[in-house]
Design an enzyme around this catalytic site. Structure first.
Site, PDB file in Angstrom:
ATOM      1  N   CYS A 103      25.392  76.638 -14.429  1.00 33.07           N
ATOM      2  CA  CYS A 103      26.217  76.544 -13.224  1.00 33.07           C
ATOM      3  C   CYS A 103      26.532  77.944 -12.672  1.00 33.07           C
ATOM      4  O   CYS A 103      25.631  78.627 -12.199  1.00 33.07           O
ATOM      5  CB  CYS A 103      27.473  75.720 -13.504  1.00 33.07           C
ATOM      6  SG  CYS A 103      28.309  75.180 -11.981  1.00 33.07           S
ATOM      7  N   HIS A 144      24.886  70.795 -15.071  1.00 31.00           N
ATOM      8  CA  HIS A 144      25.528  70.951 -16.376  1.00 31.00           C
ATOM      9  C   HIS A 144      24.780  70.128 -17.431  1.00 31.00           C
ATOM     10  O   HIS A 144      25.001  68.924 -17.523  1.00 31.00           O
ATOM     11  CB  HIS A 144      26.988  70.494 -16.310  1.00 31.00           C
ATOM     12  CG  HIS A 144      27.892  71.423 -15.581  1.00 31.00           C
ATOM     13  ND1 HIS A 144      28.573  72.440 -16.216  1.00 31.00           N
ATOM     14  CD2 HIS A 144      28.214  71.502 -14.271  1.00 31.00           C
ATOM     15  CE1 HIS A 144      29.289  73.107 -15.325  1.00 31.00           C
ATOM     16  NE2 HIS A 144      29.083  72.553 -14.143  1.00 31.00           N
ATOM     17  N   GLU A 191      25.360  69.979 -20.535  1.00 35.94           N
ATOM     18  CA  GLU A 191      26.331  69.442 -21.494  1.00 35.94           C
ATOM     19  C   GLU A 191      27.050  68.212 -20.955  1.00 35.94           C
ATOM     20  O   GLU A 191      27.708  67.490 -21.719  1.00 35.94           O
ATOM     21  CB  GLU A 191      27.345  70.526 -21.889  1.00 35.94           C
ATOM     22  CG  GLU A 191      28.441  70.828 -20.891  1.00 35.94           C
ATOM     23  CD  GLU A 191      28.037  71.703 -19.725  1.00 35.94           C
ATOM     24  OE1 GLU A 191      28.930  72.080 -18.942  1.00 35.94           O
ATOM     25  OE2 GLU A 191      26.826  72.016 -19.573  1.00 35.94           O
TER      26      GLU A 191
END
Length: 206
Positions: free
Chosen positions: A79, A188, A190
Site C-alpha cells: 500500500c 493489502h 494480508e
C-alpha cells in the site's frame, strides 16, 4: 528472518500474523541495523505520503530502506509502502519519495469519464488483478483473482516494465510492481484472504 519495518504508519501486527500463518518468521523492527541484517524486508504503510517520509527520516530509516530495495534482497512494499518507493507524491502538495523507482504517485482523476460515471474515492473493496508472464510473487495464482484495496492515490511508473499487475477502476492503473527481487502491491495481501496468503507464502519461499 523477515523484518517488518515500523515507522509509525503500518498495520504491523496483521502483516506479521499473516507471515507467520504461511510459515515465515517475522519481526517488527524500527532500527536501521535491524533492517540491514534482515534476510527479507517488508515495508507496510497506511496514511499520508508526506507524513510517512517524515517518519522514515526521523527514525533514520531512509538509507536502510533504500539499501533493502536495491541490494537484491527480497523486499515487499504494501500500500503506502509501494508509493514511497517512487520519486514524488502529490498528496497535499508535492513531496519527495525514496526515489528507488522513477515515477509519481497521483490521485485518482475521473474527470475524463462520462458525466454521471464518477467513482468513489477512495477506491475501497475487492477488485481483480490482470497480468501476463511470470512473477514469483504470483506463482499458483490466476490472472483475474481478487484482492482488497483501500487507497485514493496510485503510482504511475516512468518505466512501464516494472508494472506487474494492472487493475481497472475508472481506468487501468498499476496495482503492483516488480523489479528483480523488489515487489510492491497497492492492495493489502494480508487482508486478501486465500489469494493474499498465497502471495505472502510465495514471498516467504523466495
Amino acid at each position: 528472518m523477515i523484518a517488518i519495518i515500523d515507522y509509525g504508519m503500518g498495520n504491523l501486527r496483521s502483516v506479521a500474523k499473516a507471515i507467520e500463518r504461511v510459515g515465515g518468521q517475522a519481526r517488527i523492527v524500527a532500527a536501521p541495523e535491524e533492517v540491514d541484517s534482515a534476510e527479507k524486508v517488508i515495508l507496510p504503510g497506511v496514511g499520508a505520503f508526506a507524513d510517512a517520509m517524515e517518519h522514515l527520516r526521523q527514525r533514520g530509516l531512509v538509507e536502510a530502506v533504500t539499501r533493502a530495495a536495491t541490494d537484491g534482497r527480497p523486499m515487499l512494499g504494501i500500500c503506502l509502502g509501494l508509493q514511497l518507493l517512487f520519486e514524488v507524491g502529490y498528496e497535499d502538495g508535492e513531496h519527495r519519495g525514496l526515489g528507488v523507482l522513477g515515477g509519481e504517485v497521483v490521485r485518482f482523476d475521473f474527470s475524463a469519464l462520462p458525466a454521471g460515471h464518477d467513482l468513489a474515492i477512495p477506491h475501497m473493496g475487492w477488485n481483480d488483478l490482470q497480468w501476463s508472464g511470470e512473477n514469483p510473487l504470483l506463482t499458483g495464482l490466476q490472472s483475474g483473482c481478487h484482492v482488497y484495496f483501500v487507497h485514493s492515490y496510485h503510482v504511475v511508473p516512468a518505466d512501464a516494465s516494472v508494472t506487474a499487475t494492472v487493475t481497472d477502476y475508472g481506468y487501468p492503473f498499476t496495482s503492483s510492481i516488480r523489479r528483480g527481487n523488489l515487489f510492491a502491491t497497492q492492495f493489502h495481501p494480508e487482508k486478501s484472504q486465500t489469494v493474499g496468503l498465497k502471495m505472502l507464502e510465495n514471498f516467504v519461499n523466495l
